[in-house]
Every structure is written in structure tokens, then in C-alpha cells.
Scaffold this motif. Structure first.
Motif, short mmCIF file in Angstrom:
data_model
loop_
_atom_site.label_atom_id
_atom_site.label_comp_id
_atom_site.label_asym_id
_atom_site.label_seq_id
_atom_site.Cartn_x
_atom_site.Cartn_y
_atom_site.Cartn_z
N ALA A 1 0.14 17.27 -7.66
CA ALA A 1 -1.08 16.93 -8.40
C ALA A 1 -0.82 16.24 -9.73
O ALA A 1 -1.57 15.34 -10.11
N ARG A 2 0.21 16.62 -10.44
CA ARG A 2 0.46 16.05 -11.77
C ARG A 2 1.65 15.09 -11.80
O ARG A 2 2.11 14.73 -12.87
N LYS A 3 2.12 14.71 -10.61
CA LYS A 3 3.26 13.78 -10.54
C LYS A 3 2.75 12.41 -10.15
O LYS A 3 1.87 12.27 -9.32
N ASP B 1 -3.70 12.34 -1.06
CA ASP B 1 -4.92 12.45 -1.86
C ASP B 1 -5.47 11.11 -2.33
O ASP B 1 -6.61 11.02 -2.76
N ARG B 2 -4.66 10.05 -2.23
CA ARG B 2 -5.15 8.71 -2.54
C ARG B 2 -4.15 7.66 -2.08
O ARG B 2 -2.98 7.95 -1.89
N ALA B 3 -4.65 6.46 -1.93
CA ALA B 3 -3.83 5.30 -1.59
C ALA B 3 -4.19 4.19 -2.55
O ALA B 3 -5.34 4.09 -2.99
N GLU C 1 -2.62 9.86 8.16
CA GLU C 1 -2.60 9.98 6.70
C GLU C 1 -3.70 9.17 6.01
O GLU C 1 -4.13 9.53 4.93
N LEU C 2 -4.13 8.08 6.65
CA LEU C 2 -5.12 7.22 6.01
C LEU C 2 -6.50 7.29 6.66
O LEU C 2 -7.48 6.83 6.07
N GLY C 3 -6.56 7.83 7.87
CA GLY C 3 -7.84 7.87 8.57
C GLY C 3 -8.26 6.51 9.07
O GLY C 3 -9.41 6.31 9.46
N LEU C 4 -7.34 5.57 9.09
CA LEU C 4 -7.58 4.20 9.54
C LEU C 4 -6.39 3.74 10.37
O LEU C 4 -5.25 4.12 10.07
N PRO C 5 -6.62 2.91 11.38
CA PRO C 5 -5.48 2.41 12.15
C PRO C 5 -4.69 1.38 11.36
O PRO C 5 -5.19 0.80 10.40
N VAL C 6 -3.46 1.15 11.78
CA VAL C 6 -2.66 0.08 11.20
C VAL C 6 -3.36 -1.23 11.52
O VAL C 6 -3.73 -1.47 12.68
N LEU D 1 0.85 -1.18 0.00
CA LEU D 1 0.00 0.00 0.00
C LEU D 1 0.89 1.24 0.00
O LEU D 1 1.71 1.42 0.90
N LEU D 2 0.73 2.07 -1.02
CA LEU D 2 1.46 3.33 -1.12
C LEU D 2 0.47 4.49 -1.13
O LEU D 2 -0.69 4.30 -1.51
N VAL D 3 0.94 5.66 -0.74
CA VAL D 3 0.09 6.84 -0.72
C VAL D 3 0.68 7.91 -1.64
O VAL D 3 1.90 8.01 -1.80
N HIS D 4 -0.21 8.69 -2.23
CA HIS D 4 0.19 9.80 -3.11
C HIS D 4 0.01 11.09 -2.34
O HIS D 4 -1.06 11.33 -1.77
N PRO D 5 1.04 11.96 -2.30
CA PRO D 5 0.91 13.19 -1.52
C PRO D 5 -0.10 14.15 -2.13
O PRO D 5 -0.21 14.27 -3.35
#
Length: 154
Positions: free
Chosen positions: A32-34, A124-126, A63-68, A22-26
Motif C-alpha cells: 500500500a505505501r510502496k 490495485d491500479r495500472a 489482473e486487469l479484467g481486460l483481455p490482452v 503499462l505497469l501494475v501496482h500490487p
């Protein structure tokens, strides 16, 4: 002294039997365009005197709004990113719905020089990626974390 961060590399076994991470996009206008080379593990700055694993779990939740997810945190070591930040990471096997991620936000002046503050999500997304695709998406400095995870799972 370099800035120190801590994070969690969440992983699972995909439908094809391979490793998915699972990766996250800043979030924010600069990212925004990377895409390729812009994604990261969920991580954040370690406060003075804070236990790094405690920090990694807190930052994941922010960052995810969810616990590990429940599971053993296995050390993956440290990496140094291009700007000098040192990231300490742990692998945790688990699953979550990437579409349900709701990140915390940060305020910044945007457009620059406008005097207006706007809120942007820190993430902004995972998404879940196989290791090969994750190696293309993740920041160069964090790529060794994928290798360390692959070695653990071998």
C-alpha cells in the motif's frame, strides 16, 4: 526449482512519440505505501504443463479484467527476480484505458493474527509510464524487460 511466471509488457507510442508501457501496482496491505521499485508487468505463475504465453494472456486478463489487446506477442526473454522467481515475458503493442482496470482478488488474514480474512485486489491500479519513469517504478529484477523492449523498438 524456481517458481516460474509469465507476463505481458503492453506498450504503445505516447503523445511525445516515445515508448509508454503499462505497469501494475500490487494490491494488499504490504504494498500500500510502496511505489518506486514496486510496480510490475501483469504476470502470474505458470501451471504445470501450461504453455507460458497462454499463461501470460490469462494472467493479464485476471489482473486487469481486460483481455490482452490484439497484436503480435514478441518474446522479451526471461529475467530472475531477487527472490529467485523466473519471469518469461512478451511485448505486445496495444492500448487500453488503465482507469478501467478491475482486478481479481485474493483473501488473506488482516490484520495479521486477527483471525479475520479480508479480500484485496491482486492489482490495485495500472498506469502508463514512459520508459524512464517505468525504470524507476518497476521491480529491479524486471528492469531488463524495459531494456529489451527499447532494443526491439530501436
Amino acid at each position: 526449482m524456481p517458481t516460474r511466471s509469465a507476463g505481458i509488457l503492453l506498450h504503445r507510442t505516447g503523445a511525445d512519440g516515445g515508448i509508454e508501457v503499462l505497469l501494475v501496482h500490487p494490491g494488499g496491505p504490504f504494498w500500500a505505501r510502496k511505489d518506486a521499485g514496486a510496480w510490475s508487468i501483469p504476470k502470474g505463475e505458470i501451471a504445470e504443463g501450461e504453455d507460458p504465453l497462454t499463461c501470460a494472456r490469462r494472467e493479464f486478463a485476471e489482473e486487469l479484467g481486460l483481455p490482452v489487446p490484439e497484436g503480435t506477442a514478441t518474446p522479451l526473454g526471461e529475467v530472475r527476480q531477487k527472490a529467485g522467481k523466473v519471469v518469461t515475458a512478451w511485448a505486445v503493442e496495444g492500448d487500453l484505458d488503465a482507469a478501467s482496470v478491475v482486478s481479481n482478488t485474493f483473501a488473506m488474514e488482516w490484520p495479521r493474527g486477527s483471525g479475520r480474512l479480508r479480500d484485496f485486489p491482486e492489482v490495485d491500479r495500472a498506469e502508463w509510464f514512459g520508459l524512464e519513469e517505468a525504470a524507476v517504478r518497476i521491480l529491479d529484477g524486471q528492469r531488463p524487460l524495459l531494456d529489451a523492449l527499447a532494443a526491439l523498438r530501436a
